[in-house]
Write a protein that holds these residues in place. Structure first.
Motif, PDB file in Angstrom:
ATOM      1  N   ILE A   1      12.468   8.807   3.724  1.00 31.87           N
ATOM      2  CA  ILE A   1      11.119   8.300   4.012  1.00 31.87           C
ATOM      3  C   ILE A   1      11.013   6.780   3.869  1.00 31.87           C
ATOM      4  O   ILE A   1      10.377   6.130   4.688  1.00 31.87           O
ATOM      5  CB  ILE A   1      10.049   9.042   3.184  1.00 31.87           C
ATOM      6  N   VAL A   2      11.659   6.196   2.866  1.00 33.52           N
ATOM      7  CA  VAL A   2      11.578   4.737   2.689  1.00 33.52           C
ATOM      8  C   VAL A   2      12.249   4.028   3.865  1.00 33.52           C
ATOM      9  O   VAL A   2      11.737   3.031   4.376  1.00 33.52           O
ATOM     10  CB  VAL A   2      12.180   4.305   1.332  1.00 33.52           C
ATOM     11  N   SER A   3      13.381   4.553   4.330  1.00 41.23           N
ATOM     12  CA  SER A   3      14.059   3.976   5.497  1.00 41.23           C
ATOM     13  C   SER A   3      13.185   4.133   6.744  1.00 41.23           C
ATOM     14  O   SER A   3      13.119   3.230   7.588  1.00 41.23           O
ATOM     15  CB  SER A   3      15.407   4.650   5.723  1.00 41.23           C
ATOM     16  N   ALA A   4      12.518   5.269   6.855  1.00 40.78           N
ATOM     17  CA  ALA A   4      11.619   5.490   7.993  1.00 40.78           C
ATOM     18  C   ALA A   4      10.474   4.477   7.980  1.00 40.78           C
ATOM     19  O   ALA A   4      10.104   3.941   9.033  1.00 40.78           O
ATOM     20  CB  ALA A   4      11.072   6.916   7.961  1.00 40.78           C
ATOM     21  N   PHE A   5       9.941   4.175   6.786  1.00 38.63           N
ATOM     22  CA  PHE A   5       8.893   3.160   6.697  1.00 38.63           C
ATOM     23  C   PHE A   5       9.426   1.800   7.132  1.00 38.63           C
ATOM     24  O   PHE A   5       8.736   1.056   7.832  1.00 38.63           O
ATOM     25  CB  PHE A   5       8.334   3.065   5.275  1.00 38.63           C
ATOM     26  N   SER A   6      10.646   1.464   6.740  1.00 33.74           N
ATOM     27  CA  SER A   6      11.249   0.180   7.140  1.00 33.74           C
ATOM     28  C   SER A   6      11.349   0.086   8.655  1.00 33.74           C
ATOM     29  O   SER A   6      11.054  -0.963   9.242  1.00 33.74           O
ATOM     30  CB  SER A   6      12.635   0.012   6.516  1.00 33.74           C
ATOM     31  N   ILE A   7      11.752   1.179   9.291  1.00 37.72           N
ATOM     32  CA  ILE A   7      11.856   1.199  10.754  1.00 37.72           C
ATOM     33  C   ILE A   7      10.471   1.052  11.379  1.00 37.72           C
ATOM     34  O   ILE A   7      10.292   0.299  12.344  1.00 37.72           O
ATOM     35  CB  ILE A   7      12.555   2.489  11.223  1.00 37.72           C
ATOM     36  N   LEU A   8       9.481   1.758  10.828  1.00 41.53           N
ATOM     37  CA  LEU A   8       8.117   1.654  11.355  1.00 41.53           C
ATOM     38  C   LEU A   8       7.588   0.228  11.248  1.00 41.53           C
ATOM     39  O   LEU A   8       6.935  -0.265  12.169  1.00 41.53           O
ATOM     40  CB  LEU A   8       7.178   2.604  10.609  1.00 41.53           C
TER      41      LEU A   8
ATOM     42  N   ILE B   1       2.461   0.901   1.577  1.00 43.63           N
ATOM     43  CA  ILE B   1       2.801   2.294   1.299  1.00 43.63           C
ATOM     44  C   ILE B   1       4.283   2.409   0.946  1.00 43.63           C
ATOM     45  O   ILE B   1       4.657   3.078  -0.024  1.00 43.63           O
ATOM     46  CB  ILE B   1       2.436   3.200   2.501  1.00 43.63           C
ATOM     47  N   LYS B   2       5.123   1.734   1.704  1.00 43.22           N
ATOM     48  CA  LYS B   2       6.572   1.760   1.441  1.00 43.22           C
ATOM     49  C   LYS B   2       6.877   1.252   0.037  1.00 43.22           C
ATOM     50  O   LYS B   2       7.646   1.860  -0.703  1.00 43.22           O
ATOM     51  CB  LYS B   2       7.302   0.908   2.469  1.00 43.22           C
ATOM     52  N   GLU B   3       6.245   0.139  -0.346  1.00 37.73           N
ATOM     53  CA  GLU B   3       6.485  -0.435  -1.673  1.00 37.73           C
ATOM     54  C   GLU B   3       6.023   0.515  -2.774  1.00 37.73           C
ATOM     55  O   GLU B   3       6.692   0.660  -3.798  1.00 37.73           O
ATOM     56  CB  GLU B   3       5.807  -1.794  -1.795  1.00 37.73           C
ATOM     57  N   LYS B   4       4.900   1.190  -2.570  1.00 37.93           N
ATOM     58  CA  LYS B   4       4.401   2.134  -3.571  1.00 37.93           C
ATOM     59  C   LYS B   4       5.320   3.351  -3.691  1.00 37.93           C
ATOM     60  O   LYS B   4       5.589   3.834  -4.793  1.00 37.93           O
ATOM     61  CB  LYS B   4       2.976   2.554  -3.239  1.00 37.93           C
ATOM     62  N   VAL B   5       5.817   3.844  -2.571  1.00 36.20           N
ATOM     63  CA  VAL B   5       6.735   4.989  -2.597  1.00 36.20           C
ATOM     64  C   VAL B   5       8.050   4.586  -3.254  1.00 36.20           C
ATOM     65  O   VAL B   5       8.601   5.340  -4.057  1.00 36.20           O
ATOM     66  CB  VAL B   5       6.949   5.556  -1.171  1.00 36.20           C
ATOM     67  N   GLU B   6       8.543   3.389  -2.959  1.00 39.50           N
ATOM     68  CA  GLU B   6       9.763   2.895  -3.606  1.00 39.50           C
ATOM     69  C   GLU B   6       9.584   2.795  -5.117  1.00 39.50           C
ATOM     70  O   GLU B   6      10.531   3.004  -5.873  1.00 39.50           O
ATOM     71  CB  GLU B   6      10.148   1.507  -3.076  1.00 39.50           C
ATOM     72  N   ALA B   7       8.363   2.478  -5.541  1.00 41.00           N
ATOM     73  CA  ALA B   7       8.070   2.335  -6.976  1.00 41.00           C
ATOM     74  C   ALA B   7       7.846   3.693  -7.656  1.00 41.00           C
ATOM     75  O   ALA B   7       7.632   3.742  -8.861  1.00 41.00           O
ATOM     76  CB  ALA B   7       6.852   1.440  -7.176  1.00 41.00           C
ATOM     77  N   GLY B   8       7.879   4.789  -6.884  1.00 39.27           N
ATOM     78  CA  GLY B   8       7.775   6.104  -7.491  1.00 39.27           C
ATOM     79  C   GLY B   8       6.515   6.888  -7.170  1.00 39.27           C
ATOM     80  O   GLY B   8       6.366   8.030  -7.592  1.00 39.27           O
ATOM     81  N   SER B   9       5.603   6.302  -6.427  1.00 37.94           N
ATOM     82  CA  SER B   9       4.381   7.013  -6.053  1.00 37.94           C
ATOM     83  C   SER B   9       4.689   8.026  -4.955  1.00 37.94           C
ATOM     84  O   SER B   9       5.640   7.869  -4.194  1.00 37.94           O
ATOM     85  CB  SER B   9       3.344   6.004  -5.546  1.00 37.94           C
ATOM     86  N   SER B  10       3.888   9.048  -4.861  1.00 35.81           N
ATOM     87  CA  SER B  10       4.035   9.978  -3.734  1.00 35.81           C
ATOM     88  C   SER B  10       3.416   9.332  -2.496  1.00 35.81           C
ATOM     89  O   SER B  10       2.590   8.422  -2.588  1.00 35.81           O
ATOM     90  CB  SER B  10       3.335  11.302  -4.037  1.00 35.81           C
ATOM     91  N   PHE B  11       3.829   9.801  -1.336  1.00 35.77           N
ATOM     92  CA  PHE B  11       3.299   9.296  -0.072  1.00 35.77           C
ATOM     93  C   PHE B  11       1.785   9.500  -0.026  1.00 35.77           C
ATOM     94  O   PHE B  11       1.031   8.590   0.317  1.00 35.77           O
ATOM     95  CB  PHE B  11       4.012  10.012   1.072  1.00 35.77           C
ATOM     96  N   SER B  12       1.320  10.678  -0.431  1.00 38.11           N
ATOM     97  CA  SER B  12      -0.118  10.964  -0.372  1.00 38.11           C
ATOM     98  C   SER B  12      -0.911  10.054  -1.315  1.00 38.11           C
ATOM     99  O   SER B  12      -2.001   9.596  -0.963  1.00 38.11           O
ATOM    100  CB  SER B  12      -0.396  12.435  -0.681  1.00 38.11           C
ATOM    101  N   ASN B  13      -0.379   9.787  -2.501  1.00 35.14           N
ATOM    102  CA  ASN B  13      -1.084   8.875  -3.419  1.00 35.14           C
ATOM    103  C   ASN B  13      -1.107   7.451  -2.875  1.00 35.14           C
ATOM    104  O   ASN B  13      -2.098   6.739  -3.051  1.00 35.14           O
ATOM    105  CB  ASN B  13      -0.451   8.905  -4.807  1.00 35.14           C
ATOM    106  N   ALA B  14      -0.041   7.034  -2.215  1.00 37.74           N
ATOM    107  CA  ALA B  14      -0.016   5.707  -1.600  1.00 37.74           C
ATOM    108  C   ALA B  14      -1.056   5.622  -0.478  1.00 37.74           C
ATOM    109  O   ALA B  14      -1.708   4.595  -0.301  1.00 37.74           O
ATOM    110  CB  ALA B  14       1.377   5.392  -1.074  1.00 37.74           C
ATOM    111  N   LEU B  15      -1.232   6.720   0.254  1.00 35.11           N
ATOM    112  CA  LEU B  15      -2.241   6.749   1.320  1.00 35.11           C
ATOM    113  C   LEU B  15      -3.654   6.631   0.755  1.00 35.11           C
ATOM    114  O   LEU B  15      -4.533   6.046   1.395  1.00 35.11           O
ATOM    115  CB  LEU B  15      -2.129   8.042   2.131  1.00 35.11           C
ATOM    116  N   ARG B  16      -3.873   7.183  -0.427  1.00 33.47           N
ATOM    117  CA  ARG B  16      -5.209   7.150  -1.041  1.00 33.47           C
ATOM    118  C   ARG B  16      -5.686   5.710  -1.289  1.00 33.47           C
ATOM    119  O   ARG B  16      -6.881   5.468  -1.395  1.00 33.47           O
ATOM    120  CB  ARG B  16      -5.216   7.946  -2.336  1.00 33.47           C
ATOM    121  N   GLU B  17      -4.758   4.780  -1.376  1.00 28.90           N
ATOM    122  CA  GLU B  17      -5.121   3.366  -1.548  1.00 28.90           C
ATOM    123  C   GLU B  17      -5.732   2.789  -0.273  1.00 28.90           C
ATOM    124  O   GLU B  17      -6.261   1.686  -0.282  1.00 28.90           O
ATOM    125  CB  GLU B  17      -3.878   2.550  -1.931  1.00 28.90           C
TER     126      GLU B  17
END
Length: 144
Positions: free
Chosen positions: A78-85, A101-117
């Motif tokens: 998923i992090v690589s996919a975000f980089s491509i996007l 979102i990518k930075e938050k997921v890399e830091a350990g957050s779930s994708f859905s929690n990053a979206l909530r921001e």
């Protein structure tokens, strides 16, 4: 924080882009973590953006979601996919959001929690569907 423009290679494919970092060295390290072989990098002024003119359209979200689904289905992390996007998205506001979102997921957050921001962009339905996809292990199918 400074704004840098770079040119480099990703898997022998020439790319260019922008990165925000504290220093030139930090920018290079950030890019290396994304498997980018930096050929040149220089500090520059950030582009002037008129955010009120640059909206995220539903069509942009649909395309981004479909691309993410395809990449996840192909086995891309998923992090690589975000980089491509980030490289592919033209809308600067959406690019910033995906970067966050990518930075938050890399830091350990779930994708859905990053979206909530970014509830101003992603609806509760979208966020809850991503959350169910994460829980079931079928995120690619849910995104499709």
């Amino acid at each position: 924080m400074a704004y840098f423009r770079w040119k480099g290679n990703i898997n022998n494919v020439k790319r260019k882009g922008e990165v925000i970092a504290d220093s030139k060295e930090a920018a290079i390290m950030k890019l290396k973590k994304q498997n980018i072989n930096v050929l040149s990098i220089k500090q520059s002024a950030p582009p002037i953006e008129l955010d009120f003119l640059n909206k995220v359209k539903p069509k942009d979200l649909m395309i981004m979601t479909k691309q993410l689904s395809i990449m996840l289905n192909a086995g891309i992390p998923i992090v690589s996919a975000f980089s491509i996007l980030i490289e592919q998205v033209k809308n600067s506001k959406l690019k910033k959001i995906i970067t966050d979102i990518k930075e938050k997921v890399e830091a350990g957050s779930s994708f859905s929690n990053a979206l909530r921001e970014h509830k101003d962009i992603f609806s509760d339905l979208y966020i809850n569907m991503v959350e169910s996809g994460e829980a079931s292990g079928n995120l690619d199918a849910v995104l499709q």
